[in-house]
Design a protein around this motif. Structure first.
Motif, PDB file in Angstrom:
ATOM      1  N   GLU A   5     -31.835 -22.372 -78.288  1.00 35.34           N
ATOM      2  CA  GLU A   5     -31.673 -21.500 -77.108  1.00 35.34           C
ATOM      3  C   GLU A   5     -32.432 -22.094 -75.922  1.00 35.34           C
ATOM      4  O   GLU A   5     -32.188 -23.207 -75.539  1.00 35.34           O
ATOM      5  CB  GLU A   5     -32.127 -20.057 -77.417  1.00 35.34           C
ATOM      6  CG  GLU A   5     -31.781 -19.524 -78.807  1.00 35.34           C
ATOM      7  CD  GLU A   5     -30.329 -19.675 -79.278  1.00 35.34           C
ATOM      8  OE1 GLU A   5     -29.537 -20.342 -78.617  1.00 35.34           O
ATOM      9  OE2 GLU A   5     -30.002 -19.153 -80.360  1.00 35.34           O
ATOM     10  N   LYS A  22     -22.962 -34.179 -76.375  1.00 35.46           N
ATOM     11  CA  LYS A  22     -21.707 -33.675 -76.905  1.00 35.46           C
ATOM     12  C   LYS A  22     -21.135 -32.574 -76.016  1.00 35.46           C
ATOM     13  O   LYS A  22     -21.824 -31.598 -75.723  1.00 35.46           O
ATOM     14  CB  LYS A  22     -22.043 -33.065 -78.272  1.00 35.46           C
ATOM     15  CG  LYS A  22     -20.950 -33.077 -79.265  1.00 35.46           C
ATOM     16  CD  LYS A  22     -21.384 -32.286 -80.487  1.00 35.46           C
ATOM     17  CE  LYS A  22     -21.637 -33.165 -81.683  1.00 35.46           C
ATOM     18  NZ  LYS A  22     -21.622 -32.374 -82.936  1.00 35.46           N
ATOM     19  N   LYS A  29     -23.344 -31.012 -92.762  1.00 38.00           N
ATOM     20  CA  LYS A  29     -24.310 -30.720 -91.677  1.00 38.00           C
ATOM     21  C   LYS A  29     -24.512 -29.214 -91.748  1.00 38.00           C
ATOM     22  O   LYS A  29     -23.618 -28.448 -91.405  1.00 38.00           O
ATOM     23  CB  LYS A  29     -23.682 -31.152 -90.349  1.00 38.00           C
ATOM     24  CG  LYS A  29     -24.544 -30.929 -89.133  1.00 38.00           C
ATOM     25  CD  LYS A  29     -23.820 -31.384 -87.869  1.00 38.00           C
ATOM     26  CE  LYS A  29     -22.626 -30.516 -87.608  1.00 38.00           C
ATOM     27  NZ  LYS A  29     -22.009 -30.641 -86.291  1.00 38.00           N
TER      28      LYS A  29
HETATM   29  O1  V47 Z   1     -27.288 -21.285 -82.485  1.00 37.06           O
HETATM   30  C1  V47 Z   1     -24.630 -17.905 -80.162  1.00 37.06           C
HETATM   31  C2  V47 Z   1     -25.269 -20.333 -79.738  1.00 37.06           C
HETATM   32  C3  V47 Z   1     -25.161 -21.768 -81.490  1.00 37.06           C
HETATM   33  C4  V47 Z   1     -23.693 -17.445 -78.283  1.00 37.06           C
HETATM   34  O2  V47 Z   1     -25.170 -29.496 -84.116  1.00 37.06           O
HETATM   35  C5  V47 Z   1     -24.072 -18.784 -78.268  1.00 37.06           C
HETATM   36  O3  V47 Z   1     -23.269 -30.537 -84.031  1.00 37.06           O
HETATM   37  C6  V47 Z   1     -23.212 -19.038 -76.183  1.00 37.06           C
HETATM   38  O4  V47 Z   1     -25.369 -24.771 -82.529  1.00 37.06           O
HETATM   39  N1  V47 Z   1     -22.843 -17.740 -76.128  1.00 37.06           N
HETATM   40  C7  V47 Z   1     -24.237 -22.262 -82.590  1.00 37.06           C
HETATM   41  N2  V47 Z   1     -23.843 -19.570 -77.226  1.00 37.06           N
HETATM   42  C8  V47 Z   1     -23.442 -23.468 -82.160  1.00 37.06           C
HETATM   43  C9  V47 Z   1     -24.183 -24.759 -82.406  1.00 37.06           C
HETATM   44  C10 V47 Z   1     -23.423 -26.020 -82.528  1.00 37.06           C
HETATM   45  C11 V47 Z   1     -22.101 -26.080 -82.123  1.00 37.06           C
HETATM   46  C12 V47 Z   1     -21.416 -27.286 -82.264  1.00 37.06           C
HETATM   47  C13 V47 Z   1     -22.014 -28.400 -82.807  1.00 37.06           C
HETATM   48  C14 V47 Z   1     -23.338 -28.317 -83.216  1.00 37.06           C
HETATM   49  C15 V47 Z   1     -23.976 -29.517 -83.826  1.00 37.06           C
HETATM   50  C16 V47 Z   1     -24.062 -27.139 -83.065  1.00 37.06           C
HETATM   51  O5  V47 Z   1     -24.403 -21.079 -80.536  1.00 37.06           O
HETATM   52  C17 V47 Z   1     -26.204 -20.758 -81.846  1.00 37.06           C
HETATM   53  C18 V47 Z   1     -26.576 -20.230 -80.473  1.00 37.06           C
HETATM   54  O6  V47 Z   1     -27.460 -21.098 -79.855  1.00 37.06           O
HETATM   55  N3  V47 Z   1     -24.668 -19.028 -79.436  1.00 37.06           N
HETATM   56  N4  V47 Z   1     -24.034 -16.915 -79.469  1.00 37.06           N
HETATM   57  C19 V47 Z   1     -23.050 -16.908 -77.135  1.00 37.06           C
HETATM   58  N5  V47 Z   1     -22.719 -15.627 -77.058  1.00 37.06           N
END
Ligand code: V47
Length: 376
Positions: free
Chosen positions: A178, A288, A139
């Protein structure tokens, strides 16, 4: 719109409107909201709560976007902590887990928008991971990264996805969405692709038969209208393609980034967003509770507020830990099973596509022993 009439709509299978969503957000009785979301959750999934065995690899934190919300990215290699993994370093992360006997089924690969790494770097990265474990599900690359590759390598989005798929890509993670409202994007991530571009990447992926996830990042400067509108746009694309598997509501973490003056969302806000997402997104099967973002205790609680999945064992998570997450670096499968049981739910190990890997007595078998020093 009264709570009772919203509840009737849900029973009749009528999609909720923007006004319904706002009324739910304004409902002061959190438990009433949670109970409604839980009805929908149990109708879809009963008492089951799923998780998988996964590993995160972040190939680089060099990024041209400079999003204000991000604590992970660096502008140049001179900055402290900046890195680009060599192929061997990236592959070794998986190899170490496999050599330790861990039955990892998924690798989650996301990174910064690097200005010059060649396309071969990414295809070779995926191909090498697949060589190590051909049954592995990869993924990889949020829509924001796919869009960056499209611009940088002057390839159609479809062509980018086709080449990555030929190298081993199996599905897309949900990051980078976002909040879709331009007002918010302009202030928290002005250099990222816009909402339409993000949605178009997922649409293209879905049309090619690739599954993906989606996210909402809450707790920065968005209004509740902007939250509900975001969910409605995800729902509209899902009506069109059916390709989203899960929504992951992501709680903003303010440490070490340019929005550090903002408070982190409270657990009450977290649970409200989960309940609302479950109620508005009738057409997205899974919600999730990513324990790295929520913290373990709120993630367990979210299993009664609409969530049916805890993500996975993780390991080597950087994005949230750099932004202040106090969650452990990883959880052993046995710890996740225990946390789900302690929450009063039925644990099921799944693969990325939500096929069952182990359930019932199989969860007591070898590989599920509680390790020393588990989270309690
Ligand atoms: O794209 C970045 C976010 C995302 C911060 O698809 C923040 O299964 C909060 O997308 N505070 C990455 N959020 C994580 C993510 C993810 C995680 C787990 C599973 C899946 C999946 C996807 O985290 C980034 C952004 O949107 N992000 N910095 C922050 N300071």
């Amino acid at each position: 719109m009264s709570f009772a009439s919203i509840s009737e709509k849900l029973d009749a299978g009528v999609p909720l409107s923007l006004d319904d969503g706002l009324a739910l957000f304004r409902e002061p009785d959190l438990l009433k909201l949670g109970a409604l979301a839980n009805q929908v959750r149990e109708r879809l999934h009963g008492a089951r709560a799923t998780f998988n065995r996964n590993l995160h690899i972040n190939p680089t934190n060099l990024c041209v976007a400079s999003c204000k919300l991000c604590s992970f990215s660096r502008r140049s290699l001179d900055q402290p902590g900046a890195y680009v993994l060599s192929m061997a370093q990236a592959w070794d992360k998986l190899k170490a887990r496999l050599d330790a006997g861990d039955r990892v089924t998924e690798v989650h690969v996301v990174g910064g928008l690097h200005e010059s790494l060649p396309f071969d770097y990414y295809t070779e990265l995926l191909a090498g991971l697949k060589r190590l474990q051909p049954t592995l599900h990869i993924k990889a690359f949020s829509a924001v990264e796919i869009f960056h590759f499209h611009k940088l390598f002057r390839l159609e989005v479809r062509e980018v996805l086709q080449r990555l798929r030929a190298a081993g890509l199996d599905s897309l993670p949900g990051g980078g969405a976002e909040i879709f409202a331009p007002r918010v994007r302009q202030r928290i991530c002005p250099n990222k692709c816009d909402a339409q571009e993000w949605l178009d990447v997922h649409r293209t992926a879905h049309h090619m038969g690739l599954r993906s996830n989606c996210t909402i990042l809450y707790g920065t400067i968005e209004t509740i209208e902007e939250r509900v509108e975001h969910l409605l746009r995800l729902r509209a694309l899902q009506d069109e393609t059916g390709g989203f598997q899960a929504l992951i509501p992501l709680a903003f973490h303010p440490d070490n980034n340019a929005l550090a003056h903002l408070p982190a969302p409270s657990a009450i806000d977290d649970l409200r967003v989960f309940a609302l997402a479950r109620l508005v997104l009738h057409n997205i099967p899974h919600i999730k509770a990513y324990w790295v973002s929520l913290g373990i205790k709120t993630a367990q609680t979210a299993l009664w507020f609409g969530a049916d999945d805890l993500d996975g064992t993780v390991q080597e998570e950087k994005i949230y830990h750099l932004a202040g997450s106090g969650a452990p670096q990883s959880l052993a499968p046995a710890e996740i099973v225990r946390l789900i049981r302690a929450a009063g739910r039925t644990p099921v190990e799944r693969d990325t596509l939500y096929n069952v890997v182990a359930e019932g007595d199989a969860l007591l078998a070898e590989g599920y022993e509680i390790p020393v020093g588990v989270f309690r």
